[in-house]
Scaffold this motif. Structure first.
Motif, PDB file in Angstrom:
ATOM      1  N   TYR A  23      23.470  38.533  -9.419  1.00 49.15           N
ATOM      2  CA  TYR A  23      22.576  39.527  -8.826  1.00 49.15           C
ATOM      3  C   TYR A  23      21.225  38.898  -8.494  1.00 49.15           C
ATOM      4  O   TYR A  23      20.635  38.203  -9.314  1.00 49.15           O
ATOM      5  CB  TYR A  23      22.377  40.694  -9.796  1.00 49.15           C
ATOM      6  CG  TYR A  23      21.356  41.699  -9.345  1.00 49.15           C
ATOM      7  CD1 TYR A  23      21.549  42.434  -8.178  1.00 49.15           C
ATOM      8  CD2 TYR A  23      20.192  41.916 -10.077  1.00 49.15           C
ATOM      9  CE1 TYR A  23      20.614  43.358  -7.762  1.00 49.15           C
ATOM     10  CE2 TYR A  23      19.259  42.845  -9.671  1.00 49.15           C
ATOM     11  CZ  TYR A  23      19.468  43.565  -8.502  1.00 49.15           C
ATOM     12  OH  TYR A  23      18.526  44.474  -8.089  1.00 49.15           O
ATOM     13  N   PHE A  24      20.765  39.153  -7.275  1.00 50.31           N
ATOM     14  CA  PHE A  24      19.452  38.688  -6.848  1.00 50.31           C
ATOM     15  C   PHE A  24      18.447  39.827  -7.018  1.00 50.31           C
ATOM     16  O   PHE A  24      18.544  40.863  -6.351  1.00 50.31           O
ATOM     17  CB  PHE A  24      19.499  38.223  -5.390  1.00 50.31           C
ATOM     18  CG  PHE A  24      20.182  36.909  -5.190  1.00 50.31           C
ATOM     19  CD1 PHE A  24      19.447  35.755  -4.974  1.00 50.31           C
ATOM     20  CD2 PHE A  24      21.580  36.813  -5.241  1.00 50.31           C
ATOM     21  CE1 PHE A  24      20.076  34.519  -4.788  1.00 50.31           C
ATOM     22  CE2 PHE A  24      22.215  35.595  -5.062  1.00 50.31           C
ATOM     23  CZ  PHE A  24      21.462  34.444  -4.842  1.00 50.31           C
ATOM     24  N   ALA A  25      17.503  39.622  -7.908  1.00 48.99           N
ATOM     25  CA  ALA A  25      16.546  40.677  -8.259  1.00 48.99           C
ATOM     26  C   ALA A  25      15.330  40.643  -7.345  1.00 48.99           C
ATOM     27  O   ALA A  25      14.892  39.562  -6.916  1.00 48.99           O
ATOM     28  CB  ALA A  25      16.095  40.514  -9.712  1.00 48.99           C
ATOM     29  N   PRO A  26      14.748  41.815  -7.036  1.00 47.02           N
ATOM     30  CA  PRO A  26      13.505  41.827  -6.253  1.00 47.02           C
ATOM     31  C   PRO A  26      12.361  41.247  -7.060  1.00 47.02           C
ATOM     32  O   PRO A  26      12.347  41.323  -8.298  1.00 47.02           O
ATOM     33  CB  PRO A  26      13.285  43.317  -5.957  1.00 47.02           C
ATOM     34  CG  PRO A  26      14.071  44.039  -6.994  1.00 47.02           C
ATOM     35  CD  PRO A  26      15.233  43.163  -7.343  1.00 47.02           C
ATOM     36  N   SER A  27      11.402  40.668  -6.373  1.00 45.82           N
ATOM     37  CA  SER A  27      10.310  39.965  -7.053  1.00 45.82           C
ATOM     38  C   SER A  27       9.470  40.893  -7.915  1.00 45.82           C
ATOM     39  O   SER A  27       8.912  40.460  -8.929  1.00 45.82           O
ATOM     40  CB  SER A  27       9.419  39.273  -6.023  1.00 45.82           C
ATOM     41  OG  SER A  27       8.893  40.213  -5.092  1.00 45.82           O
ATOM     42  N   ASP A  28       9.375  42.182  -7.548  1.00 43.15           N
ATOM     43  CA  ASP A  28       8.474  43.067  -8.283  1.00 43.15           C
ATOM     44  C   ASP A  28       9.030  43.540  -9.622  1.00 43.15           C
ATOM     45  O   ASP A  28       8.344  44.250 -10.358  1.00 43.15           O
ATOM     46  CB  ASP A  28       8.070  44.275  -7.429  1.00 43.15           C
ATOM     47  CG  ASP A  28       9.268  45.074  -6.931  1.00 43.15           C
ATOM     48  OD1 ASP A  28      10.409  44.746  -7.295  1.00 43.15           O
ATOM     49  OD2 ASP A  28       9.051  46.037  -6.161  1.00 43.15           O
ATOM     50  N   VAL A  29      10.271  43.158  -9.971  1.00 42.01           N
ATOM     51  CA  VAL A  29      10.809  43.524 -11.279  1.00 42.01           C
ATOM     52  C   VAL A  29      10.868  42.324 -12.216  1.00 42.01           C
ATOM     53  O   VAL A  29      11.326  42.451 -13.355  1.00 42.01           O
ATOM     54  CB  VAL A  29      12.211  44.166 -11.162  1.00 42.01           C
ATOM     55  CG1 VAL A  29      12.183  45.365 -10.239  1.00 42.01           C
ATOM     56  CG2 VAL A  29      13.260  43.143 -10.705  1.00 42.01           C
ATOM     57  N   LEU A  30      10.423  41.172 -11.753  1.00 45.96           N
ATOM     58  CA  LEU A  30      10.440  39.987 -12.608  1.00 45.96           C
ATOM     59  C   LEU A  30       9.399  40.125 -13.708  1.00 45.96           C
ATOM     60  O   LEU A  30       8.447  40.908 -13.606  1.00 45.96           O
ATOM     61  CB  LEU A  30      10.196  38.728 -11.769  1.00 45.96           C
ATOM     62  CG  LEU A  30      11.212  38.491 -10.639  1.00 45.96           C
ATOM     63  CD1 LEU A  30      10.864  37.238  -9.858  1.00 45.96           C
ATOM     64  CD2 LEU A  30      12.628  38.404 -11.196  1.00 45.96           C
TER      65      LEU A  30
END
Length: 473
Positions: A23-30
Motif C-alpha cells: 500500500y502506498f500511503a499519502p504523505s499527510d498520514v506519515l
C-alpha cells in the motif's frame, strides 16, 4: 529490503499477505509532520506578484461565493480553494462581468496598485511567514471588493457599513508599505536581513494567537465564516504549493531490520512481522517490480512495472525553491498566460526558465523533478535510525486518488522470507505459515524462509535467526 507490517495490515481487514499487496500511503498520514516539506520562497518581478494577487482574489471569490449561498450546510475545506481555476474562463458572461468588476475594484485601491511593485523591490527571498503577514492585509481589501460588488448586484446584504476598511484605507494611504520599509531597511542595514525572518516569524505567531482567541471567544462566529475571514490566507499559501509538485504516495522499506525502535514503531511493538524482499539492480539503483495501474487507454492499464528504491537523506535543511520559478502543474501555455504575462501583454523575466528553446525547457524540467525527489526523500536527522528507502508514486493525473488504486501487487517469488517479531503470537505465526504454505504449493516454491527475531546481548540489537525446522510443505 525489509518492510515492517502490523498483524492488522497483514492478516486483518487489509489482508496484505493473502493479496500480496503493498500500500502506498499519502504523505499527510506519515508519522513525521515535516515529510516532504519544501522551503518555499517567493521572489520575482511585479508581473508575477500582480498575478499572485489576481490568483488570490479569484480563489477567495470562489470560496466567498460558496459561503454566501450555502452558509454552514457545506463545510468549507482547502479542497474548495480552486487553485487551478482559469481566470480567463467563466461559466457565464454575467459571472465574468461581475468578477471583472471585483478585480477592477480590488486593483483600484492605491495600496494594491503599489503593492506588487513594492514586493518586486525586495532583494531577498520572501518566506511563508512574511507573505502571510502581507496577505492578511491584502485580504481585507479583497473582502471589501467582493462584498461591495456582490451587494451592488443584489447577491448579498451588507450587514454593517463599518467593517474597518475605511480606517485601513486611511491608514495605508500616503504611507510606505511594510514590504517597502523592509526592502529599504535591508538596503541600508545589511544586518537587518538576518533578523527580518525572525521578526516575521514572531509577528505571525502573534497573528495566529489573535485569530485563535477570536475563534474561541466569538461563539457566534461560524466555522465557515472563520474560514473565509481569518483562516483563508494561511490555507491559500498551503494550498498553492500543490501548483509546484503533484501529490505523492509512498511505500516505506528499510535497509536493515535490527533496530528495536523501528520494531516498536512499525512492527506493532514487536508483535508484528518484517517482510524480506528480493530486489534487483538497474542503473546502480535497487528496484522491485509491482503490478499496478500505470496508464489509461480505453480503461486503466495494469501490469508489472519497475519501481526504484529511493534512499532517504537525513538532514535538518529542506529543499529551497522559488515558487514563481517552480510552478509545474500547469500546461506551459497556460502558465505563461496566467502567471508570466501582465494585462498589457508584457512577459515576466521569470518565464525565461520555460523559454521556447527545447534545451532550456528540458533543463528546467530536469531541475524541477530533481528537487521534487529530493524533497520527498528528506527527513530530519532525528529519524536517521530508520535507514529508510522509499517507493514513490506521483499523482500527476489523479490516477491514484483512491485507496484501491494505491495498492500494488508484488510477485510472490520476490517475497524471500518473513521475520517474526519477538512478541508475535503463536496464533498469528500459525496463520501466516498457513497462508505461505498455500502460496508455495500454488507456485511450486520450496525455498521460502521463516526467521525469528531476538535480542542479542552481544550486539545490543534485534537480530534474527533462520527457523530451519519450519518449512512450507
Amino acid at each position: 529490503m525489509y518492510r515492517f507490517r502490523t498483524i492488522e495490515n497483514l492478516l486483518g481487514a487489509h489482508q496484505e499477505l493473502e493479496k500480496q499487496e503493498i500500500y502506498f500511503a499519502p504523505s499527510d498520514v506519515l508519522n513525521d509532520p515535516m515529510e516532504g516539506l519544501l522551503d518555499v520562497f517567493w521572489k520575482g518581478d511585479s508581473i508575477v506578484w500582480e498575478n499572485l494577487l489576481r490568483h488570490y482574489l479569484i480563489c477567495l471569490e470562489r470560496v466567498f461565493f460558496i459561503y454566501s449561498f450555502s452558509g454552514e450546510t457545506h463545510r468549507l475545506t482547502t479542497e474548495d480553494i480552486p487553485i487551478f481555476k482559469n481566470r480567463f474562463q467563466f461559466p457565464t458572461k454575467e459571472y465574468k462581468a461581475v468578477y471583472g468588476e471585483i478585480e477592477n475594484y480590488f486593483f483600484g485601491f492605491d495600496y494594491i496598485k503599489q503593492f506588487s511593485i513594492d514586493l518586486a523591490g525586495r532583494n531577498s527571498e520572501i518566506r511563508r511567514d512574511e507573505l502571510l503577514i502581507y496577505l492578511k492585509t491584502v485580504h481585507a481589501f479583497a473582502i471589501e471588493a467582493i462584498t461591495r460588488v456582490y451587494h451592488k448586484h443584489g447577491l448579498i446584504q451588507m450587514h454593517s457599513k463599518d467593517n474597518g476598511i475605511e480606517a485601513l484605507i486611511k491608514f495605508t494611504s500616503n504611507k510606505t508599505s511594510l514590504a517597502k520599509l523592509v526592502a529599504d531597511a535591508e538596503g541600508s542595514f545589511p544586518m537587518f536581513k538576518k533578523i527580518s525572518s525572525k521578526f516575521f516569524s514572531a509577528a505571525m505567531k502573534t497573528v495566529k494567537e489573535i485569530d485563535f482567541v477570536k475563534l474561541y471567544y466569538e461563539h457566534e462566529l461560524s466555522k465557515n465564516k472563520f474560514f473565509v475571514l481569518y483562516n483563508f490566507s494561511e490555507l491559500y499559501i498551503n494550498k498553492i504549493e500543490e501548483l509546484v509538485y503533484p501529490k505523492w504516495y509512498t511505500a516505506c522499506f528499510m535497509s536493515d531490520c535490527n533496530n528495536s525502535s523501528v520494531w516498536g514503531h512499525y512492527g506493532d511493538k514487536h508483535q508484528g512481522v518484517c517482510l524480506k524482499f528480493k530486489t534487483y539492480f538497474k542503473e546502480d539503483k535497487q528496484h522491485i517490480d509491482l503490478k499496478r495501474v500505470y496508464g489509461y487507454g480505453e480503461g486503466p492499464i495494469i501490469d508489472m512495472v519497475p519501481h526504484k528504491f529511493r534512499q532517504i537523506s537525513y538532514q535538518n535543511k529542506h529543499v529551497a525553491i522559488n515558487f514563481f520559478k517552480s510552478i509545474g502543474k500547469y500546461p506551459v501555455w497556460l502558465l505563461r498566460m496566467m502567471w508570466y504575462t501582465d494585462a498589457n501583454g508584457n512577459m515576466s523575466a521569470v518565464a525565461d526558465s520555460i523559454a521556447n528553446d527545447a534545451s532550456v525547457k528540458k533543463g528546467w524540467m530536469d531541475y524541477h523533478w530533481a528537487n521534487f525527489y529530493t524533497s520527498v526523500t528528506t527527513k530530519l536527522t532525528d529519524w536517521e535510525y530508520e535507514n529508510e528507502y522509499r517507493l514513490i508514486l506521483t499523482d500527476i493525473f489523479h490516477e491514484y486518488d483512491t485507496i484501491e488504486r494505491r495498492k500494488a501487487k508484488y510477485d510472490f517469488n520476490d517475497l524471500e522470507g518473513i521475520i517474526f517479531g519477538i512478541k508475535t503470537s503463536v496464533e498469528n505465526k500459525a496463520k501466516i505459515v498457513k497462508i505461505i504454505e498455500a502460496k508455495c504449493k500454488e507456485s511450486g516454491r520450496k525455498d521460502f524462509q521463516f526467521y525469528q527475531a531476538y535480542y542479542s546481548r552481544e550486539t545490543g540489537k534485534i537480530e534474527h535467526e533462520l527457523l530451519r525446522l519450519l518449512k512450507p510443505q
